[in-house]
Design a protein around this motif. Structure first.
Motif, mmCIF file in Angstrom:
data_model
loop_
_atom_site.group_PDB
_atom_site.id
_atom_site.type_symbol
_atom_site.label_atom_id
_atom_site.label_comp_id
_atom_site.label_asym_id
_atom_site.label_seq_id
_atom_site.Cartn_x
_atom_site.Cartn_y
_atom_site.Cartn_z
ATOM 1 N N LYS A 154 0.975 -1.289 0.133
ATOM 2 C CA LYS A 154 0.140 0.051 -0.040
ATOM 3 C C LYS A 154 0.922 1.326 0.069
ATOM 4 N N VAL A 155 0.710 2.193 -1.135
ATOM 5 C CA VAL A 155 1.654 3.249 -0.992
ATOM 6 C C VAL A 155 0.747 4.652 -0.869
ATOM 7 N N ILE A 156 1.218 5.367 0.060
ATOM 8 C CA ILE A 156 0.449 6.618 0.434
ATOM 9 C C ILE A 156 1.553 7.923 0.292
ATOM 10 N N THR A 157 1.175 8.928 -0.244
ATOM 11 C CA THR A 157 2.314 9.855 -0.568
ATOM 12 C C THR A 157 1.666 11.163 0.149
ATOM 13 N N SER A 158 2.506 11.754 1.054
ATOM 14 C CA SER A 158 1.974 13.161 1.482
ATOM 15 C C SER A 158 3.290 14.292 1.398
ATOM 16 N N GLN A 159 3.195 15.287 0.731
ATOM 17 C CA GLN A 159 4.266 16.201 0.730
ATOM 18 C C GLN A 159 5.375 15.676 0.173
ATOM 19 N N GLY A 160 5.627 14.660 -0.733
ATOM 20 C CA GLY A 160 6.828 13.971 -1.197
ATOM 21 C C GLY A 160 7.288 12.997 -0.214
ATOM 22 N N THR A 161 6.729 12.623 0.969
ATOM 23 C CA THR A 161 7.150 11.485 1.654
ATOM 24 C C THR A 161 6.175 10.306 1.282
ATOM 25 N N VAL A 162 6.851 9.168 1.040
ATOM 26 C CA VAL A 162 6.208 8.095 0.663
ATOM 27 C C VAL A 162 6.019 6.735 1.840
ATOM 28 N N TYR A 163 4.978 6.740 1.952
ATOM 29 C CA TYR A 163 4.718 5.677 3.217
ATOM 30 C C TYR A 163 4.384 4.318 2.637
ATOM 31 N N LEU A 164 5.170 3.481 3.112
ATOM 32 C CA LEU A 164 4.793 2.047 2.529
ATOM 33 C C LEU A 164 4.293 1.045 3.628
ATOM 34 N N MET A 165 2.935 0.365 3.481
ATOM 35 C CA MET A 165 2.617 -0.648 4.124
ATOM 36 C C MET A 165 2.281 -1.896 3.536
ATOM 37 N N GLY A 166 2.238 -2.705 4.266
ATOM 38 C CA GLY A 166 1.902 -4.297 3.597
ATOM 39 C C GLY A 166 2.672 -5.305 4.628
ATOM 40 N N LEU A 167 2.286 -6.391 4.377
ATOM 41 C CA LEU A 167 2.762 -7.606 4.876
ATOM 42 C C LEU A 167 3.680 -8.420 4.256
ATOM 43 N N LEU A 168 4.922 -8.146 4.154
ATOM 44 C CA LEU A 168 6.190 -8.530 3.381
ATOM 45 C C LEU A 168 7.060 -9.351 4.126
ATOM 46 N N THR A 169 8.103 -10.018 3.460
ATOM 47 C CA THR A 169 9.104 -10.693 4.171
ATOM 48 C C THR A 169 9.951 -9.627 4.020
ATOM 49 N N PRO A 170 11.265 -9.823 5.144
ATOM 50 C CA PRO A 170 11.942 -8.713 5.229
ATOM 51 C C PRO A 170 12.706 -8.408 3.973
ATOM 52 N N ALA A 171 13.119 -9.424 3.110
ATOM 53 C CA ALA A 171 13.818 -9.169 1.450
ATOM 54 C C ALA A 171 12.923 -8.667 0.723
ATOM 55 N N GLU A 172 11.725 -8.632 0.754
ATOM 56 C CA GLU A 172 10.801 -7.990 -0.061
ATOM 57 C C GLU A 172 10.846 -6.632 0.349
ATOM 58 N N ALA A 173 10.706 -6.228 1.517
ATOM 59 C CA ALA A 173 10.606 -4.986 2.331
ATOM 60 C C ALA A 173 11.972 -4.370 1.753
ATOM 61 N N ASP A 174 13.111 -4.710 1.785
ATOM 62 C CA ASP A 174 14.256 -4.271 1.390
ATOM 63 C C ASP A 174 14.267 -3.894 -0.147
ATOM 64 N N LYS A 175 13.953 -4.644 -0.826
ATOM 65 C CA LYS A 175 13.993 -4.520 -2.462
ATOM 66 C C LYS A 175 12.828 -3.257 -2.857
ATOM 67 N N VAL A 176 11.700 -3.442 -1.975
ATOM 68 C CA VAL A 176 10.678 -2.360 -2.319
ATOM 69 C C VAL A 176 11.272 -0.833 -1.950
ATOM 70 N N THR A 177 11.927 -0.766 -0.779
ATOM 71 C CA THR A 177 12.511 0.366 -0.185
ATOM 72 C C THR A 177 13.545 1.025 -1.033
ATOM 73 N N ASP A 178 14.646 0.206 -1.480
ATOM 74 C CA ASP A 178 15.681 0.427 -2.622
ATOM 75 C C ASP A 178 14.994 0.879 -3.736
ATOM 76 N N LYS A 179 13.885 0.316 -4.211
ATOM 77 C CA LYS A 179 13.413 0.533 -5.573
ATOM 78 C C LYS A 179 12.706 2.017 -5.616
ATOM 79 N N VAL A 180 11.955 2.154 -4.344
ATOM 80 C CA VAL A 180 11.319 3.528 -4.189
ATOM 81 C C VAL A 180 12.107 4.737 -3.849
ATOM 82 N N ARG A 181 13.043 4.380 -3.047
ATOM 83 C CA ARG A 181 14.078 5.697 -2.681
ATOM 84 C C ARG A 181 14.757 6.325 -3.797
#
Length: 196
Positions: A154-181
């Motif tokens: 789940k992606v929420i953006t407010s004033q350029g800050t991106v909030y990421l929510m979801g039920l993920l594995t740690p590996a998925e979370a790291d890859k997602v964060t790297d992609k988004v940043r």
């Protein structure tokens, strides 16, 4: 009747029904969309329904409170019984007023307050946030990890800050964060994942 004709007939029927029964058609179509979304979701069907119920109750609180309407522009997102508040408010007291009421909604596990204090965002900022959200969602389809489903984030953006929510594995979370940043326009990434 071929597939195209069948789809056309269904769309025509839905358009006709929406004209006849107004908001009821949105419920039918929305219910179908929810069913399709649940197939990709790691939350239980019960939790998805509870999340929607919590969001409706929280939005009702915000809508029925004249002070909140006058002095804030707070968005409410619910995922896995966790409520995220984003947007702007004129004072911390205004935010606390909503936060405390939302926290008392049955089944809410936690309320995360990410509301900024200050002037309400402009139309252009809101449009930029919506555009950035769509770019982030699209970029998630390029996350290269076996079995990863971008619809689980789940992606929420407010004033350029991106909030990421979801039920993920740690590996998925790291890859997602790297992609988004590294997406242009992202000022900050806030990970609100729960790990499985």
């Amino acid at each position: 009747m071929n597939r195209f004709q069948t789809r056309l007939a269904l769309l025509t029927l839905l358009a006709t029904l929406s004209g006849l029964i107004g908001g009821c058609a949105a419920v039918v179509v929305g219910g179908a969309a929810t069913g399709a979304g649940v197939a990709h979701d790691r939350r239980t069907v019960g939790t998805v329904i509870e999340d929607k119920d919590i969001q409706i109750k929280a939005m009702r609180i915000r809508y029925n409170d004249e002070e909140l309407k006058k002095h804030s522009n707070i968005d409410i997102t619910v995922y896995n019984l966790v409520v995220l508040l984003t947007g702007q408010a004129e004072s911390p007291e205004v935010v606390a007023r909503l936060r405390d009421q939302v926290a008392r909604i049955p089944r809410v596990r936690k309320v995360i307050d990410e509301v900024s204090i200050g002037a309400e965002g402009t139309w252009s900022e809101t449009t930029a946030d919506a555009y950035l959200t769509s770019r982030v969602k699209l970029a998630l389809f390029d996350v290269s990890i076996e079995g990863f489903d971008p619809l689980r984030v789940k992606v929420i953006t407010s004033q350029g800050t991106v909030y990421l929510m979801g039920l993920l594995t740690p590996a998925e979370a790291d890859k997602v964060t790297d992609k988004v940043r590294y997406i242009s326009g992202v000022k900050k990434v806030v990970r609100l994942f729960e790990y499985i």
